[in-house]
Design a protein around this motif. Structure first.
Motif, PDB file in Angstrom:
ATOM      1  N   ASP A 103       0.853  -1.194   0.000  1.00  0.00           N
ATOM      2  CA  ASP A 103       0.000   0.000   0.000  1.00  0.00           C
ATOM      3  C   ASP A 103       0.883   1.236   0.000  1.00  0.00           C
ATOM      4  N   VAL A 104       0.761   2.039  -1.058  1.00  0.00           N
ATOM      5  CA  VAL A 104       1.683   3.161  -1.257  1.00  0.00           C
ATOM      6  C   VAL A 104       0.899   4.410  -1.621  1.00  0.00           C
ATOM      7  N   LYS A 105       1.301   5.553  -1.055  1.00  0.00           N
ATOM      8  CA  LYS A 105       0.660   6.806  -1.453  1.00  0.00           C
ATOM      9  C   LYS A 105       1.705   7.843  -1.842  1.00  0.00           C
ATOM     10  N   PHE A 106       1.219   8.803  -2.615  1.00  0.00           N
ATOM     11  CA  PHE A 106       2.070   9.869  -3.138  1.00  0.00           C
ATOM     12  C   PHE A 106       2.144  11.004  -2.123  1.00  0.00           C
ATOM     13  N   HIS A 107       3.325  11.636  -2.021  1.00  0.00           N
ATOM     14  CA  HIS A 107       3.445  12.802  -1.146  1.00  0.00           C
ATOM     15  C   HIS A 107       3.624  14.091  -1.954  1.00  0.00           C
ATOM     16  N   ALA A 233       2.190   5.504   6.787  1.00  0.00           N
ATOM     17  CA  ALA A 233       3.112   6.558   7.240  1.00  0.00           C
ATOM     18  C   ALA A 233       2.391   7.889   7.030  1.00  0.00           C
ATOM     19  N   PHE A 234       2.272   8.676   8.093  1.00  0.00           N
ATOM     20  CA  PHE A 234       1.536   9.938   7.986  1.00  0.00           C
ATOM     21  C   PHE A 234       2.472  11.111   8.256  1.00  0.00           C
ATOM     22  N   PRO A 235       2.335  12.184   7.476  1.00  0.00           N
ATOM     23  CA  PRO A 235       3.228  13.334   7.625  1.00  0.00           C
ATOM     24  C   PRO A 235       3.091  13.977   9.008  1.00  0.00           C
ATOM     25  N   LEU A 236       4.214  14.407   9.561  1.00  0.00           N
ATOM     26  CA  LEU A 236       4.232  15.088  10.859  1.00  0.00           C
ATOM     27  C   LEU A 236       4.408  16.590  10.697  1.00  0.00           C
ATOM     28  N   ALA A 237       4.525  17.046   9.465  1.00  0.00           N
ATOM     29  CA  ALA A 237       4.676  18.483   9.202  1.00  0.00           C
ATOM     30  C   ALA A 237       4.041  18.775   7.848  1.00  0.00           C
ATOM     31  N   GLU A 254      -5.765   2.580   1.068  1.00  0.00           N
ATOM     32  CA  GLU A 254      -5.396   3.509   2.137  1.00  0.00           C
ATOM     33  C   GLU A 254      -5.414   2.814   3.484  1.00  0.00           C
ATOM     34  N   SER A 255      -4.831   3.479   4.496  1.00  0.00           N
ATOM     35  CA  SER A 255      -4.728   2.865   5.821  1.00  0.00           C
ATOM     36  C   SER A 255      -5.457   3.729   6.849  1.00  0.00           C
ATOM     37  N   ARG A 256      -6.206   3.059   7.720  1.00  0.00           N
ATOM     38  CA  ARG A 256      -6.834   3.785   8.838  1.00  0.00           C
ATOM     39  C   ARG A 256      -5.898   3.809  10.035  1.00  0.00           C
ATOM     40  N   VAL A 257      -4.794   3.111   9.922  1.00  0.00           N
ATOM     41  CA  VAL A 257      -3.860   2.963  11.039  1.00  0.00           C
ATOM     42  C   VAL A 257      -2.570   3.717  10.730  1.00  0.00           C
ATOM     43  N   ALA A 258      -2.120   4.527  11.671  1.00  0.00           N
ATOM     44  CA  ALA A 258      -0.809   5.178  11.521  1.00  0.00           C
ATOM     45  C   ALA A 258       0.214   4.336  12.268  1.00  0.00           C
ATOM     46  N   ARG A 259       1.280   3.933  11.592  1.00  0.00           N
ATOM     47  CA  ARG A 259       2.328   3.130  12.236  1.00  0.00           C
ATOM     48  C   ARG A 259       3.421   4.075  12.717  1.00  0.00           C
ATOM     49  N   LEU A 260       3.764   3.967  13.996  1.00  0.00           N
ATOM     50  CA  LEU A 260       4.779   4.847  14.580  1.00  0.00           C
ATOM     51  C   LEU A 260       6.048   4.050  14.850  1.00  0.00           C
ATOM     52  N   ASP A 261       7.157   4.464  14.240  1.00  0.00           N
ATOM     53  CA  ASP A 261       8.414   3.808  14.599  1.00  0.00           C
ATOM     54  C   ASP A 261       9.468   4.838  14.985  1.00  0.00           C
TER      55      ASP A 261
END
Ligand SMILES: O=C(O)CCC(=O)C(=O)O
Length: 286
Positions: A103-107, A233-237, A254-261
């Motif tokens: 699952d990939v999205k464009f930034h 992966a969700f943007p932090l800025a 798309e993902s409903r879950v944000a993965r934090l590493d």
């Protein structure tokens, strides 16, 4: 075989980048180059920044000098079917999915140009510090629109640097967009040049330390750069190059879950310049 060979995937994990030929078809490459040539000629006629992106900054950014030349197109995917198609539907998109999919999205996207005679250089930095995310499954895909050589200002990447964590781009309270001087000196020493034919793509980890020299040859060097992330992966800025297509899913769902590493992330300044070249030139003494 998949979009990337096991050796290419392994190089990406080990070195933080890999160069893959055949990221677009000959027809796609020709269309991208023709469009870029027309924009560069238009810029030459105008002699100053022009066009507008979603936040009002210039889409076409020119290098200052006696003869200003085009050095950056911000989000060409918003104004060109050819660029949008390559971003979303090409072998390059498949290659990115092989690294951080399914699952990939464009930034965001941009074109960096170094036309002959332009002094444009890129100081060493990690992309993650401009585009921090909740995890580091973020890939910068740099498609070579020209042959990239030692002479025309090729990309230089420090192998393995993606494992060293984030390096500050702030110095004495100012966002410089560049790693500290001593780190940059060492990076220049350790960096490997990335050279190859037009139509190849360098797939680079978001934490890989990289930069590039000025073009000292009569040949142009242009890169179409697309940044993608894993869907979780969700943007932090806010994006430094905002696009109305940001978040578009290009592979999978798309993902409903944000993965934090990441436990702690340094955030960039929200700069107003039309491209990071002016931000990097801010450092005192430059
Ligand atoms: O144009 C280049 O040589 C490198 C581009 C780059 O580092 C960037 O846009 O983040």
């Amino acid at each position: 075989m998949g979009a990337l060979s096991p050796a290419q995937c392994e190089a990406f994990r080990r070195d933080g980048y890999t160069l893959a030929p055949g990221a677009v078809t000959a027809g796609q490459l020709a269309a991208l180059r023709a469009e870029l040539a027309a924009w560069a000629a238009d810029a030459q006629r105008r002699g100053e920044n022009f066009g507008k992106t979603v936040d009002g900054r210039a889409r076409f950014d020119l290098a200052p000098g006696p003869t200003p030349t085009l050095r950056r197109v911000n989000n060409p995917v918003e104004v060109s079917d050819a660029y949008r198609a390559v971003m979303a539907e090409s072998a390059m998109t498949d290659m990115v999915a092989a690294l951080i999919g399914p699952d990939v999205k464009f930034h965001h996207s941009k074109i960096n140009l170094k036309l002959p005679g332009a002094a444009t250089e890129v100081r060493f930095h990690q992309d993650f510090s401009y585009t921090p995310h909740t995890n580091a499954d973020v890939v910068t895909a740099l498609l070579l629109l020209d042959d990239m050589t030692l002479a025309n200002g090729c990309l230089r990447v420090v192998p393995g640097s993606q494992r060293d964590g984030q390096i500050s781009l702030w110095q004495e309270g100012r966002f410089t967009g560049v790693v500290p001087e001593d780190v940059e000196t060492e990076a220049r020493r350790r960096a490997r040049p990335v050279t190859g034919p037009a139509g190849a793509a360098c797939l680079m980890h978001t934490l890989a330390l990289h930069g590039s020299d000025a073009n000292r040859s009569p040949a142009p060097r242009s890169l179409f750069i697309c940044v993608y992330s894993a869907a979780d992966a969700f943007p932090l800025a806010p994006s430094p190059v905002p696009s109305r297509l940001e978040g578009q899913v290009v592979r999978g769902q798309e993902s409903r879950v944000a993965r934090l590493d990441v436990a702690e992330v340094e955030l960039p300044e929200r700069y107003i310049e039309s491209s990071f070249f002016d931000v990097q030139a801010r450092r005192s003494g430059d």
